[in-house]
Enzyme design. Structure first.
Site, PDB file in Angstrom:
ATOM      1  N   LYS A  34       0.897  -1.176   0.233  1.00 19.48           N
ATOM      2  CA  LYS A  34       0.003   0.072  -0.135  1.00 19.48           C
ATOM      3  C   LYS A  34       1.000   1.140   0.131  1.00 19.48           C
ATOM      4  O   LYS A  34       1.474   1.868   1.065  1.00 19.48           O
ATOM      5  CB  LYS A  34      -0.934   0.093   1.151  1.00 19.48           C
ATOM      6  CG  LYS A  34      -2.233   0.923   0.879  1.00 19.48           C
ATOM      7  CD  LYS A  34      -3.147   0.336   2.051  1.00 19.48           C
ATOM      8  CE  LYS A  34      -4.593   1.071   2.013  1.00 19.48           C
ATOM      9  NZ  LYS A  34      -5.338   1.276   1.081  1.00 19.48           N
ATOM     10  N   THR A  35       1.305   1.550  -1.087  1.00 21.81           N
ATOM     11  CA  THR A  35       2.333   2.611  -1.289  1.00 21.81           C
ATOM     12  C   THR A  35       1.865   3.772  -2.274  1.00 21.81           C
ATOM     13  O   THR A  35       1.163   3.343  -3.263  1.00 21.81           O
ATOM     14  CB  THR A  35       3.776   2.195  -1.896  1.00 21.81           C
ATOM     15  OG1 THR A  35       4.478   3.143  -2.038  1.00 21.81           O
ATOM     16  CG2 THR A  35       3.561   1.364  -2.998  1.00 21.81           C
TER      17      THR A  35
END
Ligand code: PLP
Ligand code: COI
Length: 366
Positions: free
Chosen positions: A210-211
Site C-alpha cells: 500500500k504505497t
C-alpha cells in the site's frame, strides 16, 4: 485479550501529548459529523513517531493536526518512498469505540514497509498509535448510519538526501477523518472503467504494497474513468487477468454460489475481502482465490455463470458493480442479494449489532 499472536512483549511507548488549543468547537464538530463526506475533514490532533537508523523508533507524540515541515530534499518528495494504511473506528450503540482487525493492518503495513525498504513498525506500536489518537479525538467518531472515523496511518522517507537509497530518517503519522459513504451513490451499484492502456502494477513491482506510487499510477486511468462516466477503474495484469480496482478488491459470485476473487502477487491483500470471504465460508459458500481473465468475466456474465460482481475495501465497504465499460463495449452486470447481505453482516459486526464470532473487533477507548 490480545489480537497479536506475534506479541513481542514490547513496553508501550510514552507519548507526549500536546493539546490543540485551536480545536474545533463542539458545534463546529457536530456540523462536520452531520455530513462528513469522505476524506475532506480532519480531527484536531495527529500522532507522530520518528525513526532513524541509529535511534530506532523514538519521540512518539500526539500533537495538534497541522502542516508538516519538510526539507525540500526529503527523499519522499523525489523517490516516493511512502506507505500507508486505511482502517476505521466505529461507534457502538453504547457509545464505545471499536476498530476492526487492526493486527491485520499492522502486519500489512510491515509488509509494505519491507517492500519499500522502510522500517517495520511493531504491530503493538501501530495499535497503540490508533488508541492514542482516539484517546484525544474520540468525540470525532460519528454515530450516524454507516459513518465512522477513517484512520490513515502513513510512513515516509523524511531524510534530506538526493542519492537513491533507503532513507535513514523516517516519519510515521496517523491522521483521522470522519467518513460517510465513499461513493456519492452510497451502496448503489457503481460503474467501472476497464483500463486497457495502463496497468497499476507489474510482475515483481509494488502492487501488493500500500504505497503512494500505485495510487499515482491509477490517477490517469481514473481520470479516463470519470470522462467516461465511471466511478472507478479496474486494472488487468499484462496477461489479460483481472487484478483489482484502484482502491478496492473484486469478488465474483458464480451461479453455484462459489465466490471467486483474483489472486496474484501484485494485488493488495484486502482485509475487507478476507473478512467477507470468511463470512461467506461460514455460510457454507466455497471460496476460491485464483486468476480470472477478462474473457472469463465477460463470458461468464453473458452466459449467466457469473451472477454478481462486487467491490470491497475499507473505504467502500461492499459495493455492487453494476456496469463494466471498455473502449468498445458496455456490459451490464447481474446484481443479486449476496453482496448486500454480506455487507450487512460485516457492518453489523463492525458496529456491534451482531456477535463478533471471529474476535475481529478491538475496543479502542478505555
Ligand atoms: N485494493 C486497493 C488498491 C486498495 O487501496 C484497498 C483499500 O485499502 C483494497 C484493495 C482493499 O483493502 P482493505 O479491504 O484492506 O481496505
Ligand atoms: C481504503 O479503503 O482504506 C483505501 O485506502 C482506499 C482508498 C480508495 C481510500
Amino acid at each position: 485479550m490480545t489480537l497479536l499472536d506475534s506479541d513481542t512483549g514490547l513496553a508501550p511507548l510514552e507519548f507526549a501529548v500536546t493539546k490543540n488549543l485551536a480545536a474545533k468547537s463542539p458545534a463546529q464538530r457536530d456540523e462536520i459529523l452531520a455530513n462528513p463526506g469522505f476524506g475532506t475533514n480532519f480531527t484536531d490532533h495527529m500522532v507522530d513517531i520518528c525513526w532513524s537508523s541509529r535511534g530506532g523508533w523514538h519521540r512518539p507524540r500526539v500533537q495538534p493536526y497541522g502542516p508538516i515541515s519538510l526539507d525540500p530534499a526529503a527523499a519522499v518528495l523525489h523517490y516516493g518512498q511512502e506507505i500507508f494504511e486505511g482502517i476505521k473506528a466505529y461507534r457502538h450503540q453504547d457509545g464505545s469505540i471499536h476498530t476492526f482487525r487492526p493486527d491485520q493492518n499492522g502486519r500489512r503495513l510491515q509488509r509494505s514497509a519491507r517492500r519499500l525498504a522502510l522500517p517495520e513498525l511493531p504491530v503493538e506500536y501501530f495499535i497503540q498509535s490508533l488508541r492514542e489518537l482516539v484517546a484525544v479525538d474520540g468525540a470525532w467518531v460519528p454515530s450516524g448510519q454507516d459513518q465512522s472515523l477513517y484512520l490513515r496511518p502513513f510512513m515516509f522517507a523524511r531524510e534530506a538526501f538526493l542519492g537513491v537509497r533507503p532513507a535513514q530518517k523516517v516519519a510515521y503519522y496517523v491522521i483521522a477523518s470522519p467518513a460517510g459513504a465513499y461513493f456519492h451513490g452510497g451502496v448503489n451499484p457503481v460503474t467501472i472503467w476497464l483500463s486497457e492502456d495502463y496497468a497499476r502494477a507489474g510482475k515483481g513491482g509494488t502492487g501488493a504494497a500500500k504505497t503512494g506510487g500505485n495510487y499515482a499510477a491509477s490517477l490517469l486511468p481514473q481520470s479516463e474513468a470519470y470522462e467516461h462516466g465511471c466511478d472507478q477503474v479496474v486494472f488487468l495484469d499484462g496477461d489479460g487477468n483481472v487484478e483489482e480496482l484502484g482502491g478496492m478488491n473484486v469478488i465474483f459470485v458464480m451461479k453455484d454460489g462459489t465466490l471467486v476473487t483474483p489472486e496474484s502477487p501484485s494485488i493488495l491483500e484486502g482485509i475487507t475481502r478476507d473478512s467477507i470471504l470468511q463470512l461467506a465460508r461460514d455460510r457454507g459458500h466455497t471460496v476460491h482465490g485464483r486468476s480470472v481473465s477478462l474473457a472469463e468475466w465477460r463470458e461468464g456474465v453473458a452466459s449467466g455463470d457469473i451472477v454478481e460482481v462486487f467491490a470491497c475495501g475499507t473505504a467502500a465497504v461492499v459495493t455492487p458493480i453494476g456496469t463494466l465499460k471498455g473502449k468498445d463495449f458496455i456490459d451490464e452486470q447481474p446484481t443479486g442479494e449476496l453482496a448486500l447481505s454480506l455487507r450487512e453482516e460485516l457492518t453489523d459486526i463492525q458496529y456491534g449489532r451482531r456477535e463478533d464470532k471471529h474476535g475481529w473487533l478491538l475496543k479502542l477507548d478505555s
